[in-house]
Design a protein around this motif. Sequence first.
Motif, short mmCIF file in Angstrom:
data_model
loop_
_atom_site.label_atom_id
_atom_site.label_comp_id
_atom_site.label_asym_id
_atom_site.label_seq_id
_atom_site.Cartn_x
_atom_site.Cartn_y
_atom_site.Cartn_z
N UNK A 179 12.04 6.29 -3.39
CA UNK A 179 12.88 5.32 -2.69
C UNK A 179 12.07 4.44 -1.74
N UNK A 180 11.27 5.08 -0.88
CA UNK A 180 10.51 4.30 0.09
C UNK A 180 9.33 3.59 -0.55
N UNK A 181 8.83 4.13 -1.64
CA UNK A 181 7.79 3.43 -2.39
C UNK A 181 8.34 2.13 -2.98
N UNK A 182 9.57 2.21 -3.52
CA UNK A 182 10.21 1.01 -4.07
C UNK A 182 10.49 -0.01 -2.98
N UNK A 183 10.90 0.47 -1.80
CA UNK A 183 11.14 -0.44 -0.67
C UNK A 183 9.84 -1.13 -0.24
N UNK A 184 8.75 -0.37 -0.22
CA UNK A 184 7.47 -0.96 0.14
C UNK A 184 7.03 -2.02 -0.85
N UNK B 93 5.37 9.44 9.09
CA UNK B 93 4.41 8.35 9.27
C UNK B 93 4.66 7.20 8.31
N UNK B 94 5.07 7.52 7.09
CA UNK B 94 5.27 6.49 6.07
C UNK B 94 6.65 5.84 6.14
N UNK C 44 21.77 0.86 2.66
CA UNK C 44 20.88 1.84 2.03
C UNK C 44 20.64 3.05 2.93
N UNK C 45 20.36 2.83 4.21
CA UNK C 45 20.07 3.97 5.09
C UNK C 45 21.30 4.87 5.27
N UNK D 267 0.82 -1.21 0.00
CA UNK D 267 0.00 0.00 0.00
C UNK D 267 0.85 1.27 0.00
N UNK D 268 2.11 1.14 0.44
CA UNK D 268 2.97 2.33 0.52
C UNK D 268 3.26 2.92 -0.85
N UNK D 269 3.74 2.13 -1.84
CA UNK D 269 3.97 2.76 -3.15
C UNK D 269 2.69 3.28 -3.78
N UNK D 270 1.58 2.57 -3.57
CA UNK D 270 0.30 3.04 -4.11
C UNK D 270 -0.07 4.39 -3.50
N UNK D 271 0.04 4.49 -2.17
CA UNK D 271 -0.31 5.73 -1.49
C UNK D 271 0.69 6.84 -1.81
N UNK D 272 1.97 6.50 -1.98
CA UNK D 272 2.97 7.51 -2.35
C UNK D 272 2.58 8.18 -3.66
#
Length: 203
Positions: free
Chosen positions: A155-160, A101-102, A176-177, A58-63
């Motif tokens: 970046x975080x969308x790809x990780x999700x 939050x994300x 990565x971090x 849901x993270x990449x979708x919401x991003x």
Amino acid sequence: MTLYDIKPQFQSLLRPLVKQMASFGITANQVTLIATIGSVLLGLTISLYSHITQLFLLIPLWMFIRMGLNAIDGMLAREFNQQSKLGAILNEVSDVISDAALYIPFALTAPFSFSGIALIIFLATLVEFVGVLGLTIGGSRRYDGPMGKSDRALTFGALGLWFGLMGVFPAWLFWLMPLLTVLLVMTLINRTQKALLESNTQL
């Protein structure tokens, strides 16, 4: 070069929708609040149920949706005379809250850690703070990269997407971090330098 540079093309695609929303009486501040509330609720839900790895999809979708909402609220404000001091504050504060939050759910996934994600959240907040400070010294709001808001979303969308599909991160991804930390520091320096240069040019 940053993803922010393609924003004009993205806005052109959204313009017909924005006109329709404006005709329905939807305001920029309402869109901003929807994006923030959605981000907080999603981040909280995934953090509470992080063992259900599919939720991370849901993270990449919401991003992507959030990127659209952010563009829409700006267009509503600028193109339909909805700009306000409250809106300017909401826009900046909501981005920082939504990002935090994300990002938090990834603190619950190995090989990442709470300290590493907390540092990313802190630096991301500082980067946006410095971006706003450009206005206070006679320049413009700075969006310089290499790790601006849109780049972090990618970046975080790809990780999700990765974690949602695979259910695990490989151990070698621990680097990565630290890399994101370096890129955020570079972004902080870039925004500071560009803001000062712009300010001096205006004198």
